[in-house]
Scaffold this motif. Structure first.
Motif, PDB file in Angstrom:
ATOM      1  N   ARG A  17       6.085   4.194   7.211  1.00 12.47           N
ATOM      2  CA  ARG A  17       5.443   3.473   8.278  1.00 12.47           C
ATOM      3  C   ARG A  17       5.917   2.121   8.454  1.00 12.47           C
ATOM      4  N   LYS A  25       0.858  -1.165   0.012  1.00 14.14           N
ATOM      5  CA  LYS A  25       0.000   0.120  -0.009  1.00 14.14           C
ATOM      6  C   LYS A  25       0.805   1.243  -0.054  1.00 14.14           C
ATOM      7  N   ASP A  40      -2.107  -8.234  10.681  1.00 16.10           N
ATOM      8  CA  ASP A  40      -2.619  -7.296  11.352  1.00 16.10           C
ATOM      9  C   ASP A  40      -1.616  -6.077  11.400  1.00 16.10           C
ATOM     10  N   ALA A  63      -2.598  -2.293  10.071  1.00 13.57           N
ATOM     11  CA  ALA A  63      -2.395  -0.944  10.852  1.00 13.57           C
ATOM     12  C   ALA A  63      -1.808  -0.047  10.204  1.00 13.57           C
ATOM     13  N   TRP A  64      -0.691  -0.414   9.418  1.00 11.77           N
ATOM     14  CA  TRP A  64       0.203   0.371   8.548  1.00 11.77           C
ATOM     15  C   TRP A  64      -0.583   1.194   7.353  1.00 11.77           C
ATOM     16  N   ALA A  65      -1.533   0.477   7.175  1.00 12.26           N
ATOM     17  CA  ALA A  65      -2.480   1.178   5.940  1.00 12.26           C
ATOM     18  C   ALA A  65      -3.513   1.612   6.345  1.00 12.26           C
ATOM     19  N   ASP A  66      -3.814   1.847   7.683  1.00 13.32           N
ATOM     20  CA  ASP A  66      -5.039   2.261   8.294  1.00 13.32           C
ATOM     21  C   ASP A  66      -6.191   1.606   7.781  1.00 13.32           C
ATOM     22  N   SER A  67      -6.042   0.227   7.694  1.00  8.10           N
ATOM     23  CA  SER A  67      -7.060  -0.740   7.324  1.00  8.10           C
ATOM     24  C   SER A  67      -7.184  -1.883   8.097  1.00  8.10           C
ATOM     25  N   PHE A  68      -7.386  -2.872   7.716  1.00  4.62           N
ATOM     26  CA  PHE A  68      -7.456  -4.231   8.692  1.00  4.62           C
ATOM     27  C   PHE A  68      -7.064  -5.370   7.730  1.00  4.62           C
ATOM     28  N   HIS A 117      -0.021   3.806   1.678  1.00  5.43           N
ATOM     29  CA  HIS A 117       0.075   4.123   2.861  1.00  5.43           C
ATOM     30  C   HIS A 117       1.087   3.563   3.898  1.00  5.43           C
TER      31      HIS A 117
END
Length: 260
Positions: free
Chosen positions: A180, A174, A231, A235-240, A176
Motif C-alpha cells: 500500500r 506499519k 497523513d 491513511a496507508w495504515a488505516d490510522s491517522f 499495514h
C-alpha cells in the motif's frame, strides 16, 4: 495531595469534563469541589482546563457545547472567588480552527510537528518538522512471478528490481503498509511490495534506474518535488497522523538539526 504539598503548598489545575468523558470533574460537581479544596490552604487552585473531543472537525456542534460548559465552569469559579491565573481548553485543532477564545494557555501538540490537525482544512503556513529516511541494504533483480516476503503476498508481474530497506514494523513502519505505502528514491515514488517484516521491507525500484546503496530513501518527508506526509502514512495504515508520529520507535536514531 495536601500532605504531599507540605508547608510549601502547591498550585493546582482542575480539569472539567465538558464532553470528553475521559478525565475531570463533571460541571455540576465543581462548586462542592472548590469548597472542599478551601479546607486545605496549602492547595491553591490556579488553573481550570478542559479538552475538546471534536477539535479536528470545526463544524461539529459539540465544540460550541463544550465551550459553553467551560464558560459555565469559569463562572462558578468566579462566583466562589477562585482566582484563576490560567484557563486552557484549546488544542492544535481548536486553536487553528478558531473554536473559541484561547484564554491564557493553549495546549499545542500535533502542530508542533507541522502536521494538519483538522478535517478538510489545510494550513499552508505549517511546515513539517521531521523527516524519516534510510538507505537500502540490498538490491536484487528477480524474475517474473517471483513471490516476495512472507506468504508471497506480492508477486512480480515482470522482471523486477527490488531494494531491501532496514526498516519494519518494530520501527513503526506499519505492517499495514504492505502493498500500500510508497517511499521516495531519487525523487520518485517506489511502492512497498510484499509483507512488511519486523526489521525489513522491500520496495520495487524497477522504474527508477540507477539506484545505489548511497541513495537516500525517504519514508516521511520531501525529496525533490515529491512529498510523503504523515497523513498519507496514516491513511496507508488505516490510522491517522497522531498515531503515526507516536509509533516511530525509540530504536530509530534521531538527529536534531536547525536548533538554536
Amino acid at each position: 495531595l495536601s500532605r504531599a504539598a507540605g508547608t510549601a503548598g502547591l498550585d493546582i489545575h482542575i480539569e472539567v469534563d465538558t464532553g470528553m468523558a475521559r478525565l475531570g470533574l463533571p460541571p455540576q460537581a465543581l462548586e462542592a469541589f472548590f469548597r472542599l479544596v478551601r479546607q486545605y490552604p496549602n492547595l491553591r487552585i490556579r488553573g481550570l482546563m478542559s479538552h475538546l473531543a471534536h477539535a479536528d472537525d470545526p463544524q461539529a456542534p459539540q465544540n460550541a457545547a463544550q465551550m459553553q460548559r467551560m464558560a459555565t465552569a469559569e463562572a462558578v469559579a468566579a462566583r466562589l472567588g477562585v482566582d484563576l491565573t490560567w484557563r486552557h481548553v484549546l488544542n492544535s485543532g481548536g486553536l487553528l480552527c478558531d473554536l473559541g477564545a484561547p484564554r491564557e494557555l493553549v495546549r499545542c501538540g500535533l502542530v508542533l510537528y507541522g502536521a494538519q490537525p483538522a478535517v478538510g482544512r489545510s494550513y499552508t503556513d505549517l511546515r513539517p518538522a521531521m523527516r524519516w529516511t534510510t538507505r537500502a541494504v540490498a538490491l536484487r533483480d528477480v524474475p517474473e512471478q517471483t513471490p516476495v516476503s512472507y506468504s508471497g503476498r506480492w508477486r512480480a508481474t515482470r522482471k523486477s528490481r527490488l531494494a531491501t530497506l532496514p526498516v519494519g514494523y518494530a520501527d513503526g513502519f506499519k505492517r499495514h503498509f504492505t502493498n500500500r505505502a510508497h517511499v521516495l528514491i531519487r525523487g520518485q515514488r517506489a511502492p512497498v511490495v510484499g509483507a512488511v517484516c519486523m526489521d525489513l521491507c522491500m520496495v520495487d525500484i524497477t522504474d527508477i534506474p540507477g539506484v545505489t546503496y548511497a541513495d537516500e530513501v525517504v519514508l516521511l518527508g520531501r525529496q525533490g518535488e515529491e512529498v510523503l506526509t504523515v497523513d498519507m502514512l496514516g491513511a496507508w495504515a488505516d490510522s491517522f497522523a497522531y498515531e503515526m508520529l507516536c509509533s516511530i520507535s525509540s530504536r530509530v536514531p534521531r538527529h536534531y538539526v536547525g536548533a538554536p
